[in-house]
Design a protein around this motif. Structure first.
Motif, mmCIF file in Angstrom:
data_model
loop_
_atom_site.group_PDB
_atom_site.id
_atom_site.type_symbol
_atom_site.label_atom_id
_atom_site.label_comp_id
_atom_site.label_asym_id
_atom_site.label_seq_id
_atom_site.Cartn_x
_atom_site.Cartn_y
_atom_site.Cartn_z
ATOM 1 N N UNK A 243 0.813 -1.211 0.000
ATOM 2 C CA UNK A 243 0.000 0.000 0.000
ATOM 3 C C UNK A 243 0.852 1.268 0.000
ATOM 4 N N UNK A 244 2.033 1.201 0.659
ATOM 5 C CA UNK A 244 2.911 2.383 0.762
ATOM 6 C C UNK A 244 2.106 3.581 1.273
ATOM 7 N N UNK A 245 1.946 3.691 2.600
ATOM 8 C CA UNK A 245 1.009 4.645 3.206
ATOM 9 C C UNK A 245 1.037 6.066 2.666
ATOM 10 N N UNK A 246 2.224 6.672 2.557
ATOM 11 C CA UNK A 246 2.253 8.067 2.112
ATOM 12 C C UNK A 246 1.774 8.196 0.668
ATOM 13 N N UNK A 247 2.220 7.303 -0.207
ATOM 14 C CA UNK A 247 1.797 7.361 -1.601
ATOM 15 C C UNK A 247 0.287 7.134 -1.726
ATOM 16 N N UNK A 248 -0.217 6.167 -0.960
ATOM 17 C CA UNK A 248 -1.646 5.856 -1.007
ATOM 18 C C UNK A 248 -2.467 7.054 -0.531
ATOM 19 N N UNK A 249 -2.039 7.674 0.575
ATOM 20 C CA UNK A 249 -2.759 8.831 1.106
ATOM 21 C C UNK A 249 -2.699 10.015 0.155
ATOM 22 N N UNK A 250 -1.543 10.201 -0.500
ATOM 23 C CA UNK A 250 -1.407 11.284 -1.475
ATOM 24 C C UNK A 250 -2.406 11.096 -2.611
ATOM 25 N N UNK A 251 -2.452 9.891 -3.164
ATOM 26 C CA UNK A 251 -3.395 9.615 -4.240
ATOM 27 C C UNK A 251 -4.842 9.706 -3.789
ATOM 28 N N UNK A 252 -5.097 9.280 -2.548
ATOM 29 C CA UNK A 252 -6.446 9.329 -2.014
ATOM 30 C C UNK A 252 -6.939 10.771 -1.909
ATOM 31 N N UNK A 253 -6.072 11.681 -1.465
ATOM 32 C CA UNK A 253 -6.449 13.088 -1.368
ATOM 33 C C UNK A 253 -6.669 13.686 -2.756
ATOM 34 N N UNK A 254 -5.793 13.354 -3.697
ATOM 35 C CA UNK A 254 -5.955 13.857 -5.072
ATOM 36 C C UNK A 254 -7.302 13.435 -5.645
ATOM 37 N N UNK A 255 -7.625 12.175 -5.528
ATOM 38 C CA UNK A 255 -8.879 11.674 -6.080
ATOM 39 C C UNK A 255 -10.085 12.194 -5.289
ATOM 40 N N UNK A 256 -9.886 12.434 -3.997
ATOM 41 C CA UNK A 256 -10.972 13.019 -3.216
ATOM 42 C C UNK A 256 -11.314 14.418 -3.690
ATOM 43 N N UNK A 257 -10.286 15.202 -4.016
ATOM 44 C CA UNK A 257 -10.530 16.556 -4.525
ATOM 45 C C UNK A 257 -11.181 16.525 -5.906
ATOM 46 N N UNK A 258 -10.819 15.509 -6.716
ATOM 47 C CA UNK A 258 -11.492 15.346 -8.007
ATOM 48 C C UNK A 258 -12.957 14.990 -7.791
ATOM 49 N N UNK A 259 -13.202 14.052 -6.886
ATOM 50 C CA UNK A 259 -14.569 13.624 -6.614
ATOM 51 C C UNK A 259 -15.416 14.750 -6.041
ATOM 52 N N UNK A 260 -14.767 15.687 -5.361
ATOM 53 C CA UNK A 260 -15.472 16.841 -4.794
ATOM 54 C C UNK A 260 -15.594 17.992 -5.788
ATOM 55 N N UNK A 261 -15.218 17.752 -7.054
ATOM 56 C CA UNK A 261 -15.325 18.752 -8.125
ATOM 57 C C UNK A 261 -14.399 19.946 -7.911
ATOM 58 N N UNK A 262 -13.295 19.727 -7.194
ATOM 59 C CA UNK A 262 -12.378 20.830 -6.896
ATOM 60 C C UNK A 262 -11.092 20.761 -7.713
ATOM 61 N N UNK A 263 -10.875 19.661 -8.415
ATOM 62 C CA UNK A 263 -9.729 19.509 -9.311
ATOM 63 C C UNK A 263 -10.181 18.748 -10.556
ATOM 64 N N UNK A 264 -9.654 19.088 -11.736
ATOM 65 C CA UNK A 264 -9.946 18.284 -12.928
ATOM 66 C C UNK A 264 -9.133 16.997 -12.895
ATOM 67 N N UNK A 265 -9.702 15.927 -13.382
ATOM 68 C CA UNK A 265 -9.032 14.632 -13.329
ATOM 69 C C UNK A 265 -7.710 14.634 -14.075
ATOM 70 N N UNK A 266 -7.639 15.307 -15.214
ATOM 71 C CA UNK A 266 -6.414 15.309 -16.000
ATOM 72 C C UNK A 266 -5.254 16.001 -15.286
ATOM 73 N N UNK A 267 -5.558 16.835 -14.291
ATOM 74 C CA UNK A 267 -4.494 17.544 -13.581
ATOM 75 C C UNK A 267 -3.673 16.584 -12.718
ATOM 76 N N UNK A 268 -4.247 15.432 -12.340
ATOM 77 C CA UNK A 268 -3.521 14.463 -11.517
ATOM 78 C C UNK A 268 -3.175 13.213 -12.319
ATOM 79 N N UNK A 269 -3.375 13.254 -13.631
ATOM 80 C CA UNK A 269 -3.043 12.100 -14.477
ATOM 81 C C UNK A 269 -1.568 12.144 -14.847
ATOM 82 N N UNK A 270 -0.829 11.053 -14.606
ATOM 83 C CA UNK A 270 0.588 11.028 -14.988
ATOM 84 C C UNK A 270 0.757 11.242 -16.482
ATOM 85 N N UNK A 271 1.690 12.080 -16.860
ATOM 86 C CA UNK A 271 1.904 12.411 -18.266
ATOM 87 C C UNK A 271 2.263 11.161 -19.068
#
Length: 343
Positions: A243-271
């Protein structure tokens, strides 16, 4: 278990308020970020604490990374049962829901460090699980009384389950809880402070809340609540090192902000990893996922991203890598529906 939200995620007024507040800082974003960084350093979660946590996590993960014995570890069915037993026991102890994540990380760390020669001995596993729960209870509820009969009942139930499942011989005997507690302390080297994904997420959310001066508080509170549930479910099948706690939590927050309509999904998509349409499809896997279109204007989106980087002490690349790690960890599991409070 991707964060699928109901269509009532945010009211128009709440989004308008957030937009107005964020827009007001666009022109002076650099100054605002400097001020926010100073405020964060004066909080309970300064950068120095992240350095300490990262060191503890790296040390714990290093036990698995440098291990040459591929057999070290618990059978998948046994580990899943152990997590469930600890969850039930912590519930009976009325411990907070996020305690389970901490308990599972200690179990995984103990399993890797014990090496008798193949990880935690199965005959001692029921006692190990109970002892870890008891130690966490002692640490968090110093003046509360532990009902030893409940602990003994949990140990006996798990032992009987392992007997019937064929993982223990009828002649196998575990030691007393007091002896087992001493052994757990020795194996873990008295280090009970490895941060869990929930601890990382709580720190990230607190820092971004300070940085935005409470503008996103309700969304962040929701992300933390759902993050605890997602972590507990993920740990049923994924070990601490997977799971790698810090990485998992980082991704969880990113996706949470997307789900809350506060970030566009492509902004957190790896290039260059996945085209936008495919990435959206993977993120939205499930039959009842709502529209995840960001409701903030472009300038405000950039503000949220900058505050996110500040709160997580991460670059855009690290955020995108964490987002991918979270998505990969969760996409093979069925989507879940959750109730979302209306701001």
């Amino acid at each position: 278990y991707i964060m699928c939200l109901s269509q009532q995620q945010h009211t128009h007024d709440a989004l308008s308020t957030a937009t107005a507040a964020l827009d007001s800082e666009v022109s002076g974003l650099v100054i605002a970020l400097e001020r926010a960084h100073e405020d964060i350093q004066d909080s309970c979660y300064p950068d120095e604490l992240f350095d300490i946590w990262a060191g503890r996590e790296t040390k714990a993960l290093g036990v698995a990374v440098h291990s040459t014995d591929a057999t070290i570890g618990l059978p998948k069915e046994v580990r899943s049962a152990a997590v469930k037993v600890m969850g039930q026991l912590l519930g009976l102890m009325q411990m907070p829901a996020d305690t389970l994540g901490h308990a599972v990380i200690l179990l995984d760390t103990h399993t890797r460090k014990a090496r008798p020669p193949s990880g935690t001995s199965l005959h001692s596993l029921p006692g190990t699980c109970v002892v870890i729960c008891r130690l966490l209870f002692k640490a968090n509820c110093k003046f509360a009384q532990i009902h030893e009969d409940v602990l003994k009942s949990a140990q006996d139930w798990f032992t009987n389950w392992m007997l019937h499942a064929g993982y223990l011989a009828a002649s196998a005997k575990g030691c007393g809880l007091s002896v087992q507690e001493c052994r757990v302390f020795q194996v873990l080297q008295f280090d009970f402070n490895v941060p869990s994904p929930v601890a990382w997420l709580a720190a990230f959310c607190e820092r971004i809340d300070i940085a935005t001066q409470g503008v996103l508080k309700e969304s962040l509170d929701w992300i933390r609540e759902q993050g605890t549930n997602l972590t507990n479910v993920a740990l049923l099948e994924s070990t601490f090192e997977e799971l790698r706690p810090r990485d998992f939590a980082t991704g969880m927050l990113c996706h949470g902000l997307v789900a809350a309509h506060l970030l566009p999904l492509d902004m957190i998509r790896p290039s260059g990893r996945q085209p936008g349409e495919r990435w959206t499809c993977v993120f939205s896997k499930g039959s009842d996922c709502p529209d995840i279109e960001c409701k903030l204007p472009a300038e405000a989106q950039e503000c949220v991203l900058e505050y996110l980087k500040l709160a997580t002490d991460a670059t855009t690349d690290v955020l995108q890598q964490g987002s991918e790690h979270f998505l990969v960890s969760m996409r093979r599991r069925p989507a879940i529906q959750v109730d979302v409070p209306v701001q």
